[in-house]
Design an enzyme around this catalytic site. Structure first.
Site, short mmCIF file in Angstrom:
data_model
loop_
_atom_site.label_atom_id
_atom_site.label_comp_id
_atom_site.label_asym_id
_atom_site.label_seq_id
_atom_site.Cartn_x
_atom_site.Cartn_y
_atom_site.Cartn_z
N ASP A 112 -34.09 -9.80 -44.05
CA ASP A 112 -35.16 -8.90 -43.35
C ASP A 112 -34.43 -7.98 -42.29
O ASP A 112 -33.61 -8.25 -41.58
CB ASP A 112 -36.01 -9.82 -42.66
CG ASP A 112 -37.18 -9.03 -41.89
OD1 ASP A 112 -37.95 -8.50 -42.60
OD2 ASP A 112 -37.05 -8.64 -40.68
N TYR A 170 -33.01 -2.09 -35.55
CA TYR A 170 -32.01 -3.18 -35.10
C TYR A 170 -30.53 -2.59 -34.79
O TYR A 170 -29.69 -3.24 -34.42
CB TYR A 170 -32.08 -4.15 -36.25
CG TYR A 170 -33.31 -4.90 -36.48
CD1 TYR A 170 -34.35 -4.80 -35.56
CD2 TYR A 170 -33.59 -5.66 -37.52
CE1 TYR A 170 -35.65 -5.62 -35.66
CE2 TYR A 170 -34.77 -6.26 -37.83
CZ TYR A 170 -35.64 -6.14 -36.90
OH TYR A 170 -37.01 -6.85 -37.10
N LYS A 185 -37.63 -1.63 -42.43
CA LYS A 185 -38.89 -1.08 -41.91
C LYS A 185 -38.65 0.59 -41.22
O LYS A 185 -37.62 0.65 -40.53
CB LYS A 185 -39.18 -1.87 -40.75
CG LYS A 185 -39.31 -3.62 -40.95
CD LYS A 185 -39.53 -4.28 -39.91
CE LYS A 185 -39.40 -5.97 -40.48
NZ LYS A 185 -37.99 -6.32 -39.94
#
Ligand code: A2P
Length: 316
Positions: free
Chosen positions: A43, A48, A77
């Site tokens: 993920d 990040y 994402k």
């Protein structure tokens, strides 16, 4: 390994590796170690700040024959600075380039929150753009186009409440995933039931209670999930660790769990939780621990004078 089956039959390994808070310099080694242990679901997210290093680790593992692309499930994402329909494709293209991939298995709208192009997190109210100005359905149109273009096999959302999921139910492609904070202190049974009714899967982030969360998400009297006495007693009875009990509970509820670790021993320990069966009485004892307690309460979005409040964010 349990899997979650998507509408076209694709299967996602229910236990994945979380990479939020995995520092550059550490994340590549963690991904490689995880793949060698047997993890096949990673993920990721652009915000990040570590997707390039994740990509290098994936490429190295594929080069060395540890895994092939077809065995992997990679999620990433869309960040809040790219909610305009025309900004969605450039965002996934940057992520794909960093990860060294030509498609994602799953791409999620990271938050139901829109930001101006810079900075990446709001410093003043004007950095936040209201959902009237950039409606979530506009962003979703950009997400649907990614499936048409073959850049994402599946699309979904993250941090969406039931009312926000409802807004997407008549979309051409209904979201297939909602990734939310979820653990025994934040069980969200209504969300889980609603999602199930509409064939939307749920991924639990911070399944261990996110002990390394940033200071902005920390309060003085925060309960420590990994120290919970009930969890500890169940772990003792089963010869497991508290982390394994937390993960097994999430898996047995039918959700995906994505514990983060950069430590090889804990990576192996967490992976082994996929084989742990909790007896019915342990499941009900854990169900009784719910206290609707968010560690990641989203307050950092809700600058005074902006279009966002915590109540509206979660529709609570
Ligand atoms: P580390 O990376 O040093 O292993 P969450 O996934 O809920 O956000 O939690 C991540 C945090 O939990 C990190 O601080 C991680 O530390 C720690 N952690 C991961 N696995 C375990 C485990 N099996 N036991 C205890 N702590 C763990």
């Amino acid at each position: 390994m349990r899997t979650l089956t998507f509408r076209n039959g694709d299967e996602m390994p229910a236990l994945g590796l979380g990479t939020w808070k995995s520092a550059p310099g550490d994340v590549g080694g963690a991904v490689r170690a995880a793949l060698e242990i047997g993890y096949r679901h990673i993920d990721c997210a652009a915000i990040y700040g570590n997707e390039k290093e994740v990509g290098e680790a994936l490429a190295g593992a594929m080069r060395d024959g540890v895994v092939s692309r077809g065995d992997l499930w990679i999620t990433s994402k869309l960040w809040c600075t790219h909610h305009r329909e025309e900004d969605v494709r450039p965002a996934i293209e940057a992520t794909l380039s960093d990860l060294g991939l030509d498609h994602l298995d799953l791409y999620l709208v990271h938050w139901p929150v829109a930001l101006v192009k810079e900075p990446n997190s709001p410093l003043e109210p004007g950095d936040l753009v209201s959902l009237d100005e950039i409606p979530l359905r506009e962003t979703w149109g950009g997400m649907e186009a990614l499936v048409d273009a073959g850049l994402a096999k599946h699309i979904g959302v993250s941090n969406d409440s039931v009312p926000k999921l409802e807004m997407h139910l008549d979309a051409r492609i209904v979201p297939e995933m909602d990734q939310v904070e979820m653990h025994p202190y934040l069980q969200q049974p209504d969300l889980v039931a609603f999602a199930k009714e509409h064939a939307i899967h749920v991924t639990a982030y911070s399944p261990l209670g996110s002990p390394d969360r940033p200071d902005v998400m920390r309060g003085d009297d925060d309960p420590v999930l990994l120290d919970d006495a009930t969890i500890g007693a169940i772990a003792g009875d089963l010869g497991a660790t508290p982390a394994q009990v937390l993960l097994a509970w999430g898996l047995q509820r039918g959700t995906s769990v994505i514990p983060k670790s950069t430590n090889p021993e804990r990576l192996a320990q967490n992976f082994a939780a996929a084989s742990l069966e909790l007896p019915a009485d342990a499941m009900s004892a854990i169900d009784a621990l719910d206290r609707a307690r968010r560690y990641c309460d989203g307050e950092f979005w809700c600058l005074e004078g902006s279009a966002y409040t915590v109540e509206e964010l979660w529709d609570e």
